[in-house]
Design an enzyme around this catalytic site. Structure first.
Site, PDB file in Angstrom:
ATOM      1  N   MET A 286      17.010  24.924  77.028  1.00 26.38           N
ATOM      2  CA  MET A 286      17.657  26.123  77.582  1.00 26.38           C
ATOM      3  C   MET A 286      17.499  26.191  79.099  1.00 26.38           C
ATOM      4  O   MET A 286      18.362  26.749  79.798  1.00 26.38           O
ATOM      5  CB  MET A 286      17.067  27.368  76.927  1.00 26.38           C
ATOM      6  CG  MET A 286      17.843  28.645  77.189  1.00 26.38           C
ATOM      7  SD  MET A 286      17.175  30.025  76.247  1.00 26.38           S
ATOM      8  CE  MET A 286      18.199  31.353  76.874  1.00 26.38           C
TER       9      MET A 286
ATOM     10  N   ASP B 221      18.120  12.458  86.614  1.00 27.38           N
ATOM     11  CA  ASP B 221      16.673  12.596  86.482  1.00 27.38           C
ATOM     12  C   ASP B 221      16.183  12.391  85.058  1.00 27.38           C
ATOM     13  O   ASP B 221      15.010  12.080  84.843  1.00 27.38           O
ATOM     14  CB  ASP B 221      16.241  13.985  86.961  1.00 27.38           C
ATOM     15  CG  ASP B 221      16.294  14.112  88.475  1.00 27.38           C
ATOM     16  OD1 ASP B 221      16.507  13.088  89.148  1.00 27.38           O
ATOM     17  OD2 ASP B 221      16.121  15.238  88.985  1.00 27.38           O
TER      18      ASP B 221
ATOM     19  N   THR C  91      15.768  26.712  72.426  1.00 26.24           N
ATOM     20  CA  THR C  91      15.385  27.822  73.309  1.00 26.24           C
ATOM     21  C   THR C  91      14.269  27.432  74.273  1.00 26.24           C
ATOM     22  O   THR C  91      13.805  28.279  75.042  1.00 26.24           O
ATOM     23  CB  THR C  91      14.917  29.029  72.484  1.00 26.24           C
ATOM     24  OG1 THR C  91      13.834  28.622  71.637  1.00 26.24           O
ATOM     25  CG2 THR C  91      16.052  29.589  71.632  1.00 26.24           C
ATOM     26  N   ALA C  92      13.834  26.176  74.252  1.00 24.57           N
ATOM     27  CA  ALA C  92      12.720  25.739  75.091  1.00 24.57           C
ATOM     28  C   ALA C  92      13.241  24.982  76.319  1.00 24.57           C
ATOM     29  O   ALA C  92      14.060  25.496  77.070  1.00 24.57           O
ATOM     30  CB  ALA C  92      11.748  24.900  74.254  1.00 24.57           C
ATOM     31  N   TYR C  93      12.768  23.767  76.531  1.00 23.22           N
ATOM     32  CA  TYR C  93      13.158  22.962  77.700  1.00 23.22           C
ATOM     33  C   TYR C  93      14.680  22.843  77.800  1.00 23.22           C
ATOM     34  O   TYR C  93      15.270  22.940  78.878  1.00 23.22           O
ATOM     35  CB  TYR C  93      12.513  21.588  77.564  1.00 23.22           C
ATOM     36  CG  TYR C  93      12.523  20.719  78.805  1.00 23.22           C
ATOM     37  CD1 TYR C  93      13.008  21.172  80.033  1.00 23.22           C
ATOM     38  CD2 TYR C  93      12.011  19.417  78.742  1.00 23.22           C
ATOM     39  CE1 TYR C  93      12.997  20.358  81.142  1.00 23.22           C
ATOM     40  CE2 TYR C  93      12.000  18.595  79.854  1.00 23.22           C
ATOM     41  CZ  TYR C  93      12.496  19.068  81.052  1.00 23.22           C
ATOM     42  OH  TYR C  93      12.493  18.250  82.154  1.00 23.22           O
TER      43      TYR C  93
ATOM     44  N   ALA D 101      19.968  17.005  85.782  1.00 24.43           N
ATOM     45  CA  ALA D 101      20.455  16.633  87.122  1.00 24.43           C
ATOM     46  C   ALA D 101      21.228  15.323  87.117  1.00 24.43           C
ATOM     47  O   ALA D 101      20.827  14.346  87.759  1.00 24.43           O
ATOM     48  CB  ALA D 101      19.280  16.577  88.110  1.00 24.43           C
TER      49      ALA D 101
ATOM     50  N   ASP E 193       3.088  29.276  70.704  1.00 25.81           N
ATOM     51  CA  ASP E 193       4.052  28.274  70.254  1.00 25.81           C
ATOM     52  C   ASP E 193       3.577  26.857  70.554  1.00 25.81           C
ATOM     53  O   ASP E 193       3.784  25.937  69.757  1.00 25.81           O
ATOM     54  CB  ASP E 193       5.409  28.515  70.922  1.00 25.81           C
ATOM     55  CG  ASP E 193       6.200  29.611  70.227  1.00 25.81           C
ATOM     56  OD1 ASP E 193       5.808  30.031  69.116  1.00 25.81           O
ATOM     57  OD2 ASP E 193       7.221  30.055  70.780  1.00 25.81           O
TER      58      ASP E 193
ATOM     59  N   ARG F  99      23.472   8.637  84.975  1.00 30.09           N
ATOM     60  CA  ARG F  99      22.536   8.428  86.082  1.00 30.09           C
ATOM     61  C   ARG F  99      22.048   9.794  86.532  1.00 30.09           C
ATOM     62  O   ARG F  99      22.843  10.700  86.777  1.00 30.09           O
ATOM     63  CB  ARG F  99      23.187   7.697  87.250  1.00 30.09           C
ATOM     64  CG  ARG F  99      22.155   7.373  88.335  1.00 30.09           C
ATOM     65  CD  ARG F  99      22.681   6.542  89.470  1.00 30.09           C
ATOM     66  NE  ARG F  99      21.552   6.018  90.236  1.00 30.09           N
ATOM     67  CZ  ARG F  99      21.244   4.745  90.392  1.00 30.09           C
ATOM     68  NH1 ARG F  99      22.000   3.814  89.837  1.00 30.09           N
ATOM     69  NH2 ARG F  99      20.193   4.366  91.077  1.00 30.09           N
TER      70      ARG F  99
ATOM     71  N   ASN G 208      10.322  20.359  68.611  1.00 29.62           N
ATOM     72  CA  ASN G 208      11.150  20.977  69.644  1.00 29.62           C
ATOM     73  C   ASN G 208      12.137  19.998  70.267  1.00 29.62           C
ATOM     74  O   ASN G 208      13.345  20.161  70.142  1.00 29.62           O
ATOM     75  CB  ASN G 208      10.273  21.564  70.755  1.00 29.62           C
ATOM     76  CG  ASN G 208      10.128  23.063  70.652  1.00 29.62           C
ATOM     77  OD1 ASN G 208      10.513  23.669  69.660  1.00 29.62           O
ATOM     78  ND2 ASN G 208       9.555  23.667  71.678  1.00 29.62           N
TER      79      ASN G 208
END
Length: 273
Positions: free
Chosen positions: A169, A154, A165-167, A189, A54, A152, A125
């Site tokens: 998820m 990260d 379905t990547a970062y 965060a 991918d 505020r 993506n």
């Protein structure tokens, strides 16, 4: 209808290693035996084949400029992914499927990212913006002209449906059907208190919305901006505008391998089941 015509020009995108060259040589021979012409330039291609996984597919679309007059096809060198329907272990199956109408063309939305009114970047993506130091930073979030919230934390991730379905998820964002043209906004965060208040969950925006992220200039204003699996070489960014691009890419897929079958196979099926 067969996809093999009198002019089926195939461009191969892959990482130049000795091992990969051996795999590609096999693919070239098989393709030429089946009336495909291997071309050295993207401009001469009808089909762009990515060889790898991918990540290789994401690089192929970006490096070839998200061609609108080509079909993209993903060929995996390992396990099948979300963009790779075919395997180098069974190249004859890919040729057979293309010649016998066992494939279909699906359109996938592309995300357009404009940093400080410069020339846009595109990704398939997601786009992410994160602090480059061990310290939270502040972003004013606008939906169209509405100041929606002040974040505020990260960082934030803006993903397409196929990128859900990547970062996205990994930070508990929702999995989105790719037939729904949308972009998803997810927090990394976030800090919620009396001064900074966010929605606290991912949310979806329709295809005609524009999301604007304004980095509050408080000394931590050199964020890391990533598009798909590559970081942009931008040292200073004040504002990101994100929207679905007017164009989409056309991807060649097996008819019997839907997005939700891939979700089930990758996240719900037991190993070797």
């Amino acid at each position: 209808m067969s996809l093999v015509t009198s002019r089926t020009n195939l461009y191969l995108s892959y990482k130049r290693t000795d091992e990969m060259e051996k795999i590609v040589k096999q693919l070239q021979s098989l393709a030429e035996e089946n009336d495909f012409t291997i071309v050295p330039s993207v401009e001469d291609a009808n089909i762009i084949a990515s060889i790898g996984g991918d990540n290789a597919f994401l690089q192929a679309t970006r490096k070839t400029g998200f061609q609108q007059n080509c079909l993209y096809v993903g060929v995996s060198t390992d396990s099948l992914g979300f963009y790779t329907d075919f395997s180098v272990q069974d190249l004859k199956k890919m040729i057979h499927a293309m010649k016998n109408a066992e494939v279909e063309v699906r359109r996938y939305p592309i995300l357009e990212v404009t940093v400080d009114n410069e020339k846009p970047f595109y990704c398939l993506n997601e786009c992410s913006i994160r602090s480059n130091v061990i310290k939270t930073f502040v972003i004013d979030v606008f939906i169209d002209d509405l100041h929606f919230e002040t974040f505020r934390g990260d960082g934030m991730i803006v993903s397409t449906p196929t990128g859900s379905t990547a970062y996205n998820m990994s930070v508990n964002g929702a999995v989105v059907d790719p037939t729904l043209p949308s972009l998803q906004v997810s927090e990394i965060a976030s800090l919620n208190n009396n001064q900074y208040r966010t929605l606290g969950t991912s949310f979806l925006l329709g295809p005609n919305r524009t999301l604007t992220l304004k980095v509050v200039q408080d000394g931590n204003d050199h964020p890391i901006i990533g598009v798909d699996n590559e970081a942009l070489s931008i040292r200073h960014a004040k504002q990101l505008k994100l929207r679905l691009a007017d164009e989409s890419i056309k991807v060649l897929k097996l008819k019997n391998n839907s997005f939700w079958e891939k979700v089930q196979r990758n996240f719900l099926s037991k190993p070797n089941s």
